[in-house]
Write a protein that holds these residues in place. Sequence first.
Motif, PDB file in Angstrom:
ATOM      1  N   HIS A  46       0.804  -1.226   0.000  1.00  0.00           N
ATOM      2  CA  HIS A  46       0.000   0.000   0.000  1.00  0.00           C
ATOM      3  C   HIS A  46       0.835   1.273   0.000  1.00  0.00           C
ATOM      4  O   HIS A  46       0.309   2.358   0.278  1.00  0.00           O
ATOM      5  CB  HIS A  46      -0.925   0.029   1.227  1.00  0.00           C
ATOM      6  CG  HIS A  46      -1.960  -1.050   1.233  1.00  0.00           C
ATOM      7  ND1 HIS A  46      -1.720  -2.301   1.745  1.00  0.00           N
ATOM      8  CD2 HIS A  46      -3.244  -1.071   0.767  1.00  0.00           C
ATOM      9  CE1 HIS A  46      -2.812  -3.046   1.618  1.00  0.00           C
ATOM     10  NE2 HIS A  46      -3.745  -2.327   1.025  1.00  0.00           N
ATOM     11  N   SER A  47       2.115   1.170  -0.315  1.00  0.00           N
ATOM     12  CA  SER A  47       2.960   2.376  -0.283  1.00  0.00           C
ATOM     13  C   SER A  47       2.488   3.419  -1.300  1.00  0.00           C
ATOM     14  O   SER A  47       2.614   4.629  -1.061  1.00  0.00           O
ATOM     15  CB  SER A  47       4.423   1.998  -0.546  1.00  0.00           C
ATOM     16  OG  SER A  47       4.548   1.349  -1.804  1.00  0.00           O
ATOM     17  N   ASP A  48       1.928   2.970  -2.432  1.00  0.00           N
ATOM     18  CA  ASP A  48       1.439   3.925  -3.428  1.00  0.00           C
ATOM     19  C   ASP A  48       0.279   4.766  -2.892  1.00  0.00           C
ATOM     20  O   ASP A  48       0.060   5.905  -3.332  1.00  0.00           O
ATOM     21  CB  ASP A  48       0.988   3.189  -4.690  1.00  0.00           C
ATOM     22  CG  ASP A  48       2.150   2.528  -5.408  1.00  0.00           C
ATOM     23  OD1 ASP A  48       3.301   2.782  -5.014  1.00  0.00           O
ATOM     24  OD2 ASP A  48       1.901   1.765  -6.352  1.00  0.00           O
ATOM     25  N   SER A  49      -0.467   4.216  -1.921  1.00  0.00           N
ATOM     26  CA  SER A  49      -1.632   4.931  -1.395  1.00  0.00           C
ATOM     27  C   SER A  49      -1.237   6.181  -0.617  1.00  0.00           C
ATOM     28  O   SER A  49      -2.082   7.057  -0.384  1.00  0.00           O
ATOM     29  CB  SER A  49      -2.451   4.001  -0.490  1.00  0.00           C
ATOM     30  OG  SER A  49      -2.905   2.872  -1.208  1.00  0.00           O
ATOM     31  N   SER A  51       0.532   8.620  -1.620  1.00  0.00           N
ATOM     32  CA  SER A  51       0.347   9.776  -2.499  1.00  0.00           C
ATOM     33  C   SER A  51      -0.995   9.740  -3.226  1.00  0.00           C
ATOM     34  O   SER A  51      -1.539  10.796  -3.554  1.00  0.00           O
ATOM     35  CB  SER A  51       1.489   9.830  -3.528  1.00  0.00           C
ATOM     36  OG  SER A  51       1.518   8.650  -4.309  1.00  0.00           O
ATOM     37  N   VAL A  52      -1.544   8.547  -3.468  1.00  0.00           N
ATOM     38  CA  VAL A  52      -2.802   8.443  -4.223  1.00  0.00           C
ATOM     39  C   VAL A  52      -4.012   8.683  -3.320  1.00  0.00           C
ATOM     40  O   VAL A  52      -4.938   9.415  -3.688  1.00  0.00           O
ATOM     41  CB  VAL A  52      -2.900   7.056  -4.896  1.00  0.00           C
ATOM     42  CG1 VAL A  52      -4.236   6.909  -5.615  1.00  0.00           C
ATOM     43  CG2 VAL A  52      -1.755   6.855  -5.881  1.00  0.00           C
ATOM     44  N   THR A 197      11.470   1.803 -12.486  1.00  0.00           N
ATOM     45  CA  THR A 197      10.705   2.934 -11.961  1.00  0.00           C
ATOM     46  C   THR A 197      11.451   3.668 -10.852  1.00  0.00           C
ATOM     47  O   THR A 197      11.202   4.850 -10.610  1.00  0.00           O
ATOM     48  CB  THR A 197       9.352   2.438 -11.423  1.00  0.00           C
ATOM     49  OG1 THR A 197       9.570   1.337 -10.508  1.00  0.00           O
ATOM     50  CG2 THR A 197       8.462   1.951 -12.558  1.00  0.00           C
ATOM     51  N   ARG A 232       3.861   4.858 -15.766  1.00  0.00           N
ATOM     52  CA  ARG A 232       3.992   4.045 -14.558  1.00  0.00           C
ATOM     53  C   ARG A 232       4.372   4.876 -13.335  1.00  0.00           C
ATOM     54  O   ARG A 232       4.557   4.322 -12.254  1.00  0.00           O
ATOM     55  CB  ARG A 232       5.038   2.943 -14.780  1.00  0.00           C
ATOM     56  CG  ARG A 232       4.574   1.857 -15.728  1.00  0.00           C
ATOM     57  CD  ARG A 232       5.560   0.713 -15.779  1.00  0.00           C
ATOM     58  NE  ARG A 232       6.753   1.071 -16.520  1.00  0.00           N
ATOM     59  CZ  ARG A 232       6.881   0.951 -17.838  1.00  0.00           C
ATOM     60  NH1 ARG A 232       5.871   0.489 -18.540  1.00  0.00           N
ATOM     61  NH2 ARG A 232       7.993   1.298 -18.453  1.00  0.00           N
ATOM     62  N   LEU A 234       3.983   7.428 -10.134  1.00  0.00           N
ATOM     63  CA  LEU A 234       2.962   7.821  -9.160  1.00  0.00           C
ATOM     64  C   LEU A 234       2.549   9.271  -9.421  1.00  0.00           C
ATOM     65  O   LEU A 234       3.311  10.020 -10.052  1.00  0.00           O
ATOM     66  CB  LEU A 234       3.519   7.677  -7.750  1.00  0.00           C
ATOM     67  CG  LEU A 234       3.876   6.252  -7.305  1.00  0.00           C
ATOM     68  CD1 LEU A 234       4.559   6.284  -5.953  1.00  0.00           C
ATOM     69  CD2 LEU A 234       2.644   5.364  -7.259  1.00  0.00           C
ATOM     70  N   GLU A 237       5.198  11.768  -8.546  1.00  0.00           N
ATOM     71  CA  GLU A 237       6.338  11.735  -9.469  1.00  0.00           C
ATOM     72  C   GLU A 237       5.975  12.408 -10.797  1.00  0.00           C
ATOM     73  O   GLU A 237       6.810  13.103 -11.397  1.00  0.00           O
ATOM     74  CB  GLU A 237       6.766  10.281  -9.701  1.00  0.00           C
ATOM     75  CG  GLU A 237       7.352   9.621  -8.472  1.00  0.00           C
ATOM     76  CD  GLU A 237       7.646   8.148  -8.680  1.00  0.00           C
ATOM     77  OE1 GLU A 237       8.533   7.624  -8.007  1.00  0.00           O
ATOM     78  OE2 GLU A 237       6.961   7.514  -9.515  1.00  0.00           O
TER      79      GLU A 237
END
Length: 677
Positions: A46-49, A51-52, A197, A232, A234, A237
Amino acid sequence: MKRVLIKGQVVWILSFVIALLACCAEGEKREEVSEQDAFQAFFASHSDSISVAPRWMRAEALRRMNEAEDSLVKYNYLSLTLKTYLMTSQIDSAWLVLHHIQHFAARQPFSPQVADLQSECLNMAGNLFARTGVMDSAKKAFQSAYEYRLKGTRIADVPDILMNLADACNRLGELDLGASWYRKALLLCDSLELPSTKRTPIYYGLAQVYVALRDFDQCDYYYNLAGQEYERMLPYEKYIYLNNRGTSYYYRGDCQTAMSYFRKLVELTGGYPDMMFEQNLGKLNLSDCFLQLQQPDSAARYMDECRPFFQKIGMTTALYYLDTQAIAQALLQKEFGEARRVLSHSVTPPDIDPDMVHIRNKYLQQFYEETGNYKQAYYYQKNNLRLDDSIRNERVRMHTADLALRYQQDSTLLAHRVMIRETENEVLRLRQAHLIVACMAVLAFLVAVFLYLYNKKKRALMLVENRRMVSSLRLENIRNRLSPHFIFNVLNQEMLSRKQETEQKELASLVKLMRRNLELAEQLCVTLEEELDFVKTYIDLERRSLGDNFFPVIQIAPDVHPSLVFLPSMLIQIPVENAVKHALRGKEGERRLWIDICRRDSGEVSIQITDNGGGYRPNSLHRGTGTGMKVVMQTIQILNAKNKQALDVEVHNVVLPSGETGCQVSFLLPVKYDYRL
């Protein structure tokens, strides 16, 4: 005796208690490890969450923190909430959580896990300092975070900290150190074999260094590398990439292209309510572009939208930039009173970027010229000239330092430089003493080198020509061996099976088969359509001898177009002939033959010839001489020698759904296979 027995019982009881305590401690340790593993798994998935969906991430991390029993795991979850506060620009809350975590970490004995937590806190402290413009403190925090991370367990996060450290160095004007840290991060990504990435932020960070050095060729090189991973990236980024690339075009004077990137940035961040800082920074850049294009009304709209936000968070550098734009807007609209009002309230931060000072001075010079105060105009003109010289000299120094750091670690190159320098000195001494002799020697050497290279090239061309001729002769020999072999097989079979005069149709098929065989013997490759036509003709001739129990099936996938697929001639015919002659002819019961042609996801065409004749048996009386398959293998071997992708061949026995054993010959035709010699 009683005392001995009592003593033994006491010892046994103590041993039991100690063992029980050890089991409890081990159980607690297993539970602790389990909670730590659960945190690592949660963070990885869940690290992408962060920033999302930062608010959802914060709520979930707090819930898990309340459920955890291990205090270190609790504060690891709390560190995730710290990141979400930064993403939603809640700076005060972020500082409060940060101090709370730091106070806990300072009281813990050292361990790799505690080092990870301290590194996380220091990295976030650096981000908070950077967000508020205190870059000296940010750099110091990032350096400490880097040192702690090396003592921890999450080594894969080191490149991220190095990127932050490089950004801080860039904003402090230490571009050479920033580029050095970026390259060290790239080296770590390569050594740790991290995904591509991870390199993307490093690429656009290096690009930003070269924007500051006004080396736009290197800048575009690294931006193009970063842009390959744009889809790809985030959201955060993507924001950095769009903002920095737009800035690079702004400094080139191409405001239209810069605006296209800034508009895309504002559109991107508009879909994420928590990216308010990023959205307002994009609007700030857009307003400057409109001013450069002499459109003050459009600029005023974006300035009015972003000013309240930067006033709220107290970002002095952004407010200084806004005041500069307000002065420019007033000059465009000839509202000199408004320009004076802005100047009277504007405050210059101590760590302001020289480029911003340069822009402010330019507008102040224009302001004082238009209001008739030429003394002040001259003062700002002189300041800008001095600043231009200073910035130019600093860029040259930074560029030189960057080059020095890039090659400092390359000891081989350094030794080569020393050798070249010594050689140059020796050549200079020889030229001073014997100039004419040296020139003649150089000329003779060049002639010798030219003759050597010419002869070498000539020999290489002759070798290539000989190889081509050998390959052509080998193929011609193979075809000459193949053609009679096949014709005699067919004619012998016809003579053995013919008891009376056949019908005209069968004779016509035989003539067609012989004529087509002669044509194929002269061709290196044919279309799949031509090959299958030849195979069908052969199968029709063999139906009579194999009887009603012979069931051939040819299946072609819809995405395979036989007229557009090329393959070596007789590639399918030879395995089909072998299957009929050596496997099916002497078989009792149903004789089945399958030809399956399909296209794989990679674009390669797969061809499989399968029979139910009992499989390949090397010791069988009907196994034949193997001439046909030998010719196929030799042909493929010669063609593969000049192609990057090989045409694969497999021959193996398979168990069919009916339980019978069969032989399967598989070919895999690569995309864009070259059949020319």
